[in-house]
Write an enzyme that holds these catalytic residues in place. Structure first.
Site, PDB file in Angstrom:
ATOM      1  N   LYS A 129       0.859  -1.185   0.000  1.00 48.54           N
ATOM      2  CA  LYS A 129       0.000   0.000   0.000  1.00 48.54           C
ATOM      3  C   LYS A 129       0.896   1.236   0.000  1.00 48.54           C
ATOM      4  O   LYS A 129       1.931   1.252   0.691  1.00 48.54           O
ATOM      5  CB  LYS A 129      -0.893  -0.025   1.249  1.00 48.54           C
ATOM      6  N   SER A 154      -9.823   2.018   2.920  1.00 45.79           N
ATOM      7  CA  SER A 154      -8.916   2.761   2.075  1.00 45.79           C
ATOM      8  C   SER A 154      -7.919   1.891   1.316  1.00 45.79           C
ATOM      9  O   SER A 154      -7.332   2.352   0.339  1.00 45.79           O
ATOM     10  CB  SER A 154      -8.145   3.778   2.916  1.00 45.79           C
ATOM     11  N   SER A 177     -10.101  -0.403   7.082  1.00 39.60           N
ATOM     12  CA  SER A 177      -9.521  -0.299   5.741  1.00 39.60           C
ATOM     13  C   SER A 177      -8.817  -1.531   5.199  1.00 39.60           C
ATOM     14  O   SER A 177      -8.468  -1.545   4.020  1.00 39.60           O
ATOM     15  CB  SER A 177      -8.553   0.867   5.685  1.00 39.60           C
TER      16      SER A 177
HETATM   17  N1  GLN Z   1     -13.267   4.479   6.369  1.00 44.45           N
HETATM   18  C1  GLN Z   1     -12.640   4.895   7.595  1.00 44.45           C
HETATM   19  C2  GLN Z   1     -12.173   6.316   7.478  1.00 44.45           C
HETATM   20  O1  GLN Z   1     -12.378   6.910   6.458  1.00 44.45           O
HETATM   21  C3  GLN Z   1     -11.497   3.976   7.924  1.00 44.45           C
HETATM   22  C4  GLN Z   1     -10.317   4.206   7.097  1.00 44.45           C
HETATM   23  C5  GLN Z   1      -9.159   3.361   7.497  1.00 44.45           C
HETATM   24  O2  GLN Z   1      -9.321   2.330   8.140  1.00 44.45           O
HETATM   25  N2  GLN Z   1      -7.968   3.830   7.157  1.00 44.45           N
HETATM   26  O3  GLN Z   1     -11.605   6.859   8.386  1.00 44.45           O
END
Ligand code: GLN
Length: 484
Positions: free
Chosen positions: A76, A151, A175
């Protein structure tokens, strides 16, 4: 070749059926011919990957290969990679070549895993659909009109489309698990502190945790064996004895106590998702597991608590991007204030700016007690709910997401609807627990994920419970049409 799991590829390398260079070339060719449909990678690092592959083949010839030596992966783009752009999918870091490797990246380097490239993601990992990326959205390989989740959407799409056999991800509120569910792969968010956050660009430091994304639980265990371990450069890294996370893959599930949180099975869950989860429950009953209803009474507050805590931490973490030291700088600043304001205004996208503003507000004098302190208190209550539940059960089973993959653009206009796609995953981060998502079936042609939540340090048990399911089901073997 690309349809094999990490474990199978490792065995093929061990038996001399294929070389790491051949494997790496094969996956690079797939990326070149197929990723234009997905946009799962921000940067492809073909030359470095082949160099590592040659070194891995040489190490193997000398008898110096570990279990994953020579198996290619993708990282990532939140993990710093020395000499390679590390963008966090932000215009702010579009020009940033990291001078050092993240702890996780070092560990995969040390065992000789070629890195095919850096995966697309939501900007600074803020999002649930991969639509906040500066490099454009990622498409879900099961239906390219739909999101892959976020994400870690690029990592998920790349693994689902067989462009890489394994990927790293990070999970602050879901995410790893949410995109794994939406693309039909397996992902594990470890106990907070298991995996080093050194060189993993910080979003919300008390929640962020790196973890593996692959096709099977066994593969996630192989990757976690490489990723996990103490790192003195991360002040919240856990010092624990080394452990083989795949040691319990073949443990019987007879008598296993599985909790079903009643709060997760109410309104808001799509009927197709509910049906798949019911079938998974039946499967485990046949293996001899016992089901117990558990209560997580404060879990309904986890989304609001998270959206105070995470923005608060992000507003502080992202203060370092000031246009002075590194990253994006605006053209012709009038003075220092103009430099700060325009560099940040032009370098960060709208979702990142929204979070910085919410977080700054929640931390400001006069509001700190009402929002941040209150949220921290409820966070403790959420963790206590889990503590009580784990006095009654060994693992908790729940859906990963309330719906299957939604359409691109469907939730971008309303941030709150987007935030709600993490209702089942966020409480786990607030408590710091390990949890995973694995493919459990389909609803209208789209993958559905089942979530397994474990007690602290119980990754090996979780992987075993998931592996037993994967021995008896084929959902994790399905490939999206056009990417077989
Ligand atoms: N969707 C959540 C956010 O926007 C979690 C994102 C994540 O786990 N990095 O914060």
């Amino acid at each position: 070749m690309h349809d094999k799991t990490l474990a199978e590829l490792a065995a093929a390398l061990g038996d001399g059926k294929v070389s790491s260079v051949e494997l790496t070339e094969h996956f690079l060719r797939r990326i070149e011919s197929l990723d234009n449909r997905l946009n799962s990678l921000i940067t492809v690092t073909a030359e470095q990957a082949l160099e590592t592959a040659r070194a891995a083949d040489a190490a193997r010839a000398r008898g110096e290969a570990g279990p994953l030596t020579g198996v290619p992966i993708v990282h990532k783009d939140i993990f710093c990679t020395e000499g390679v752009r590390t963008s966090c999918a932000s215009r702010m870091l579009d020009n940033f070549i990291s001078p050092y490797d993240a702890g996780v990246v070092e560990r995969f380097k040390a065992v000789g895993c070629p890195v095919l490239g850096k995966t697309n993601m939501d900007e600074f990992a803020m999002g649930s659909s991969n639509e906040t990326s500066y490099y454009g959205p990622v498409n879900n390989p099961w239906d390219t009109q739909r999101v892959p989740g976020g994400s870690s959407g690029g990592s998920a799409a790349a693994v689902a489309a067989r462009l890489a056999p394994g990927a790293t991800g990070t999970d602050t509120g879901g995410s790893i698990r949410q995109p794994a569910a939406l693309t039909g792969i397996t992902g594990l968010k470890p106990t907070y502190g298991r995996v080093s956050r050194w060189g993993m660009i910080a979003f919300a430091s008390s929640l962020d945790q790196g973890g593996p994304m692959a096709r099977t639980a066994e593969d996630c265990g192989l990757m976690l064996n490489v990723m996990a371990g103490f790192d003195e450069r991360d002040s919240t890294s856990l010092e624990r004895p080394a452990e083989d996370f795949n040691a319990r893959l073949n443990t019987t599930l007879k008598g296993l106590r599985i909790g079903l949180p009643r709060e997760f099975f109410g309104e808001g869950m799509d009927p197709g998702v509910a049906r798949v989860i019911d079938e998974a429950i039946d499967f485990y009953k046949k293996l001899g597991a016992e089901f117990v209803e558990v209560a997580l009474p404060h879990s309904g507050l986890s989304v609001p608590v998270y959206y105070v805590v995470a923005p608060a931490e992000c507003s502080s973490n992202l203060a370092r991007f000031d246009g002075v030291r590194y990253g994006y700088r605006c053209e012709d600043p009038k003075d220092l204030m103009d430099l700060y304001m325009r560099s940040r205004g032009e370098g960060f996208g709208p979702e990142v700016q929204r979070r910085i503003m919410v977080g700054t507000y929640a931390l400001s004098a006069g509001y700190f007690d009402a929002y941040y302190l209150k949220a921290q208190k409820i966070r403790r209550l959420i963790a206590d709910d889990f503590r009580q539940a784990f006095e009654q059960v060994d693992v908790i089973l729940a859906p990963t997401t309330p719906t299957t993959a939604f359409r691109l653009g469907e939730k971008t206009a309303d941030p709150v609807t987007m935030y709600l796609s993490d209702v089942y995953t966020i409480a786990v981060n607030l408590a710091g627990l390990p949890a995973m998502s694995l493919p459990a079936g389909f609803s209208e042609g789209l993958p559905v994920g089942m979530q397994l939540i474990g007690n602290y340090f119980d990754e090996a048990r979780l992987l075993g419970v998931a592996h037993q399911y994967q021995l008896g089901t084929e959902w994790h073997q399905m490939a999206p049409a056009g990417f077989e």
